[in-house]
Design an enzyme around this catalytic site. Structure first.
Site, short mmCIF file in Angstrom:
data_model
loop_
_atom_site.label_atom_id
_atom_site.label_comp_id
_atom_site.label_asym_id
_atom_site.label_seq_id
_atom_site.Cartn_x
_atom_site.Cartn_y
_atom_site.Cartn_z
N TRP A 1 36.82 84.70 -25.21
CA TRP A 1 35.55 85.44 -25.07
C TRP A 1 35.66 86.47 -23.93
O TRP A 1 35.12 87.56 -24.03
CB TRP A 1 34.38 84.49 -24.78
CG TRP A 1 33.86 83.77 -25.99
CD1 TRP A 1 34.57 83.45 -27.11
CD2 TRP A 1 32.52 83.30 -26.21
NE1 TRP A 1 33.74 82.79 -28.01
CE2 TRP A 1 32.49 82.68 -27.48
CE3 TRP A 1 31.35 83.30 -25.44
CZ2 TRP A 1 31.33 82.10 -28.02
CZ3 TRP A 1 30.19 82.73 -25.98
CH2 TRP A 1 30.20 82.14 -27.24
N GLY B 1 40.06 81.83 -22.56
CA GLY B 1 39.78 83.22 -22.21
C GLY B 1 39.54 84.16 -23.38
O GLY B 1 39.46 85.38 -23.18
N LYS C 1 26.10 78.13 -26.53
CA LYS C 1 26.56 77.19 -27.58
C LYS C 1 25.77 75.90 -27.44
O LYS C 1 25.53 75.42 -26.32
CB LYS C 1 28.05 76.89 -27.38
CG LYS C 1 28.66 76.20 -28.61
CD LYS C 1 29.46 74.96 -28.31
CE LYS C 1 30.74 75.14 -27.58
NZ LYS C 1 31.82 75.63 -28.40
N ASP D 1 35.50 78.49 -15.37
CA ASP D 1 35.82 77.27 -16.11
C ASP D 1 36.36 76.23 -15.13
O ASP D 1 36.87 76.57 -14.06
CB ASP D 1 36.88 77.54 -17.20
CG ASP D 1 36.82 76.50 -18.32
OD1 ASP D 1 36.30 76.83 -19.40
OD2 ASP D 1 37.27 75.34 -18.10
N ASP E 1 29.89 79.14 -23.74
CA ASP E 1 30.54 78.44 -24.86
C ASP E 1 30.94 77.05 -24.36
O ASP E 1 31.91 76.46 -24.81
CB ASP E 1 31.78 79.25 -25.29
CG ASP E 1 32.29 78.86 -26.68
OD1 ASP E 1 31.52 78.29 -27.46
OD2 ASP E 1 33.47 79.16 -26.98
C1 SAM Z 1 35.16 75.76 -26.28
S1 SAM Z 1 35.86 76.02 -24.72
C2 SAM Z 1 35.54 77.73 -24.42
C3 SAM Z 1 36.39 78.66 -25.26
C4 SAM Z 1 36.25 80.10 -24.82
N1 SAM Z 1 34.94 80.65 -25.18
C5 SAM Z 1 37.29 81.01 -25.42
O1 SAM Z 1 36.96 81.89 -26.21
O2 SAM Z 1 38.47 80.87 -25.07
C6 SAM Z 1 34.71 75.22 -23.66
C7 SAM Z 1 35.08 75.20 -22.19
O3 SAM Z 1 34.00 74.67 -21.43
C8 SAM Z 1 34.60 74.19 -20.22
N2 SAM Z 1 33.69 73.36 -19.44
C9 SAM Z 1 33.22 72.12 -19.74
N3 SAM Z 1 32.45 71.65 -18.75
C10 SAM Z 1 32.40 72.61 -17.80
C11 SAM Z 1 31.75 72.72 -16.54
N4 SAM Z 1 31.01 71.72 -16.03
N5 SAM Z 1 31.91 73.87 -15.82
C12 SAM Z 1 32.70 74.87 -16.29
N6 SAM Z 1 33.34 74.82 -17.48
C13 SAM Z 1 33.20 73.71 -18.22
C14 SAM Z 1 35.81 73.45 -20.72
O4 SAM Z 1 36.76 73.27 -19.68
C15 SAM Z 1 36.31 74.36 -21.85
O5 SAM Z 1 37.36 75.16 -21.43
#
Ligand code: SAM
Length: 204
Positions: free
Chosen positions: A54, A52, A157, A72, A117
């Site tokens: 962002w 969370g 990203k 997410d 992201d």
């Molecule tokens: C790098 S983290 C994001 C960090 C976030 N921007 C922050 O600032 O806290 C990437 C996220 O992408 C999510 N993710 C991966 N595949 C996904 C999907 N198919 N649908 C939704 N979220 C997904 C992962 O669960 C993970 O929490």
């Protein structure tokens, strides 16, 4: 201590001190400093938002007259001034759920900014991870196309690799007038992650 470890520690400490849930929060702050993406009253969608960081940054920038909708796979602790959904960006029902959340209590269900992201579960096999990440980003792009307003912007990203050039071209074909590649300094220099900053969306 190596320079990149020191930098990572710096942002981790800063996030803890300033109450952000992730080091990633500083990547969005730096992207926003460079491109002025987030404004008061804006409607922002954040895809792949756990834990969370962002969402926190976006909610601060848009203020109480704006709206942030995050989604997410994982559960996310509530964030003030934001709506958090749990689900996958690849689920065909997700775009409608996001549009409903954006439009709740008002008639505008379009977004000014879409942020992604997204990161897949990392297998460690670089080519597999790159391909998976690009696939996820394509789902995020499809959502952005359906929900962004004319002139809106998006950040995706991406992992560096053979499909990046193709994906960049897809962003342009989708209607973004400018597609820029950015590497904020809060992103580890040795990681292959980059951000595509896509500006001035033309709806067709
Ligand atoms: C790098 S983290 C994001 C960090 C976030 N921007 C922050 O600032 O806290 C990437 C996220 O992408 C999510 N993710 C991966 N595949 C996904 C999907 N198919 N649908 C939704 N979220 C997904 C992962 O669960 C993970 O929490």
């Amino acid at each position: 201590m190596r320079l990149q470890d020191a930098r990572r520690d710096h942002y981790r400490r800063l996030a803890k001190d300033q109450g952000y849930r992730s080091r990633a929060a500083y990547k969005l702050k730096q992207l926003d400093d460079s491109y002025r993406l987030l404004k008061k009253g804006y409607r922002v969608v954040d895809i792949g938002c756990a834990p969370g960081g962002w969402v926190q940054v976006a909610a601060e920038h848009v203020g109480p007259t704006g709206r942030v909708v995050g989604i997410d796979l994982k559960e996310v602790e509530p964030v003030a001034n934001a709506i958090i959904l749990q689900g996958s960006i690849t689920d065909p029902l997700t775009p409608a759920r996001i549009a409903d959340a954006l439009g709740e209590g008002n008639e505008r269900s379009v977004a000014d900014v879409v942020l992604s992201d997204l990161a897949p579960n990392i297998s460690g096999m670089w080519e597999v991870d790159h391909a998976r990440q690009i696939d996820l980003t394509r789902s995020a792009l499809a959502l952005a196309k359906s929900i962004l307003r004319q002139g809106g912007s998006a950040v995706f990203k991406v992992f560096e690799g053979e499909f990046l050039k193709e994906l960049k071209a897809e962003m342009t074909a989708a209607g973004f007038q400018k597609v820029l590649v950015s590497k904020p300094s809060a992103s580890r220099q040795e990681s292959s992650e980059l951000y595509l900053v896509c500006l001035n969306f033309a709806k067709n």
